[in-house]
Design a protein around this motif. Structure first.
Motif, short mmCIF file in Angstrom:
data_model
loop_
_atom_site.label_atom_id
_atom_site.label_comp_id
_atom_site.label_asym_id
_atom_site.label_seq_id
_atom_site.Cartn_x
_atom_site.Cartn_y
_atom_site.Cartn_z
N ASN A 156 -76.22 15.31 -76.00
CA ASN A 156 -77.43 14.49 -75.98
C ASN A 156 -77.34 13.54 -74.78
O ASN A 156 -76.41 12.73 -74.72
N PRO A 157 -78.25 13.59 -73.83
CA PRO A 157 -79.47 14.39 -73.81
C PRO A 157 -79.45 15.55 -72.79
O PRO A 157 -80.45 16.23 -72.63
N TYR A 285 -82.33 24.38 -70.69
CA TYR A 285 -82.32 24.91 -72.05
C TYR A 285 -81.19 25.93 -72.12
O TYR A 285 -81.08 26.80 -71.24
N MET A 310 -83.99 22.10 -78.67
CA MET A 310 -83.97 21.00 -77.72
C MET A 310 -84.05 21.52 -76.29
O MET A 310 -83.32 22.44 -75.91
N THR A 312 -85.06 20.01 -72.01
CA THR A 312 -85.46 18.89 -71.15
C THR A 312 -86.27 19.41 -69.97
O THR A 312 -86.05 20.51 -69.47
N PRO A 350 -84.89 9.75 -72.25
CA PRO A 350 -83.61 9.29 -72.78
C PRO A 350 -83.03 8.08 -72.08
O PRO A 350 -82.40 7.24 -72.71
N ARG A 374 -86.79 14.42 -72.81
CA ARG A 374 -86.12 15.23 -73.82
C ARG A 374 -87.15 15.63 -74.88
O ARG A 374 -87.84 14.79 -75.44
N SER A 376 -87.84 17.63 -78.51
CA SER A 376 -87.45 18.32 -79.73
C SER A 376 -88.68 19.14 -80.12
O SER A 376 -89.67 18.60 -80.62
#
Length: 399
Positions: A156-157, A285, A310, A312, A350, A374, A376
């Motif tokens: 994360n992240p 990813y 998840m 980005t 983030p 980020r 979800s």
């Protein structure tokens, strides 16, 4: 590992409620009675299995969830807590004391980073933060005082992937404990099967999945879980991060649909990642071949659950990131909010939210840019429709 089916392990747990209910009864008591003083004494000493003392120690509802989480992760036992940080802090303080040292991934949840950087030094525990993807860097950071290697399966992240099998070999070489936060990848990855000693989750996220409960869990050997709950020196017992029985029951019900949700989260995230990368947007990813650890992660996962929900996107600047997130929220594409695992897409920058505890210069060093968003990714039924709507928002803002 191919024969390990975490969702089957959860499904095969069958509990009957007190009056024959299909859900186990909720133990709505803080303290429990004994028929003899001797049994109370034995329970205090940890020698009376199946007896309940006080709900800070354990409760029937919490033990139901404990067993389910241990079954999911393939460990002997588990201990739920009131939050993910409750699980992380209790676990690390049980493992380490004055003069001990931890080697940690540099890219971890901001709360964990703050705990290791700012709080544990008060107890004489030091931490060295390294690039966890470089095993030689990890080994170089180990000292005679090191007790723990700490990482997140998917960080994360920045979504860096820890090679858990290689880290496990290193931990065993130096007689260390490998502690893995698996919050981003439940069901997809089984760290204990890859050699992790302890697996932690924030139950708040995917496992509960409805953004209405905060919780955590530590999955490990029976010996370690018993030590956490020891009435004399157990960090979980003495620090008191106890999960409420009503919340345990709530998480338990949501856990049963986790396998369905994870598959949809992963499918949607993979779809969007491929489309946005093709559009020329900087996309990270683990399911993309361009991800530096794609092949490693591909060999770690249970493939039916995919590469997780998840991803980005880097849109170039904090101003563009903020404008895009605000517009996407206005267009009902999701929420400008921290956390993850919800049925709607959640997005945040983030550097100014979940990783804000990390100093700016360290964010820059690890590659956490201002324009990073980020995501979800949610459970959207028509992900092409979602993609087109997100793309329209980007075009509106000249991204």
């Amino acid at each position: 590992m191919k024969n390990f089916k975490p969702a089957n392990n959860i499904q095969d747990l069958q509990y009957f409620g007190e009056f024959g209910g299909v859900n186990p009864s909720i133990s709505d008591s803080s303290t429990y009675t004994f028929l003899s003083a001797k049994t109370m004494f034995d329970t205090f000493e940890g020698n009376a299995e199946g007896c309940y003392l006080y709900s800070r120690h354990s409760s029937p509802s919490n033990l139901y969830l404990d067993k389910a989480m241990a079954a999911m992760e393939g460990t002997e036992a588990a201990n739920v807590s009131a939050s993910g940080m409750g699980a992380i802090t209790s676990t690390l303080l049980q493992l380490c004391g004055q003069g001990d040292h931890i080697v940690s991934s540099r890219t971890i949840y901001g709360g964990t980073y703050a705990f290791l950087k700012n709080f544990t030094p008060k107890f004489g525990i030091k931490t060295t933060f390294v690039d966890i993807t470089k095993i030689d860097f990890v080994e170089a950071a180990i000292t005679p005082q090191t007790r723990v290697i700490y990482c997140e399966t998917v960080s994360n992240p920045l979504l860096e992937v820890a090679d858990i099998a290689s880290l496990s070999k290193l931990a065993k070489k130096y007689n260390l404990k490998l502690v893995v936060d698996n919050t981003f990848s439940p069901l997809s990855v089984s760290p204990a099967l890859l050699g992790a000693d302890i697996v932690i989750h924030s139950l708040t996220k995917y496992i509960n999945g409805s953004s209405d409960t905060v919780g955590g869990v530590t999955c490990a050997s029976r010996e370690f879980i018993d030590s956490l709950k020891n009435v004399n020196n157990g960090a979980s017992m003495l620090l008191g991060p106890t999960m409420d029985s009503l919340r345990s029951a709530s998480v338990m019900k949501n856990l049963r649909t986790l396998h369905i949700r994870i598959k949809q989260h992963s499918y949607n995230a993979q779809y969007l990642a491929e489309r946005f990368e093709k559009d020329g947007i900087k996309t990270v990813y683990p399911g993309l071949k361009s991800h530096p650890s794609h092949e490693i992660y591909k060999n770690m996962i249970h493939p039916e659950y995919g590469f997780g929900g998840m991803l980005t996107l880097d849109v170039g600047s904090l101003e563009k990131a903020n404008n895009l997130m605000e517009l996407m929220q206005e267009e009902n594409l999701g929420y400008l909010a921290v956390s993850l695992g919800f049925y709607k897409t959640l997005f945040s920058a983030p550097g100014t939210s979940t990783s804000s505890e990390i100093p700016i210069e360290e964010q820059i060093e690890m590659g956490l840019t201002e324009g990073l968003i980020r995501f979800s990714i949610g459970l959207d039924d028509d992900i092409e429709r979602t993609y087109q709507s997100m793309k329209t928002c980007m075009k509106t803002l000249s991204i």
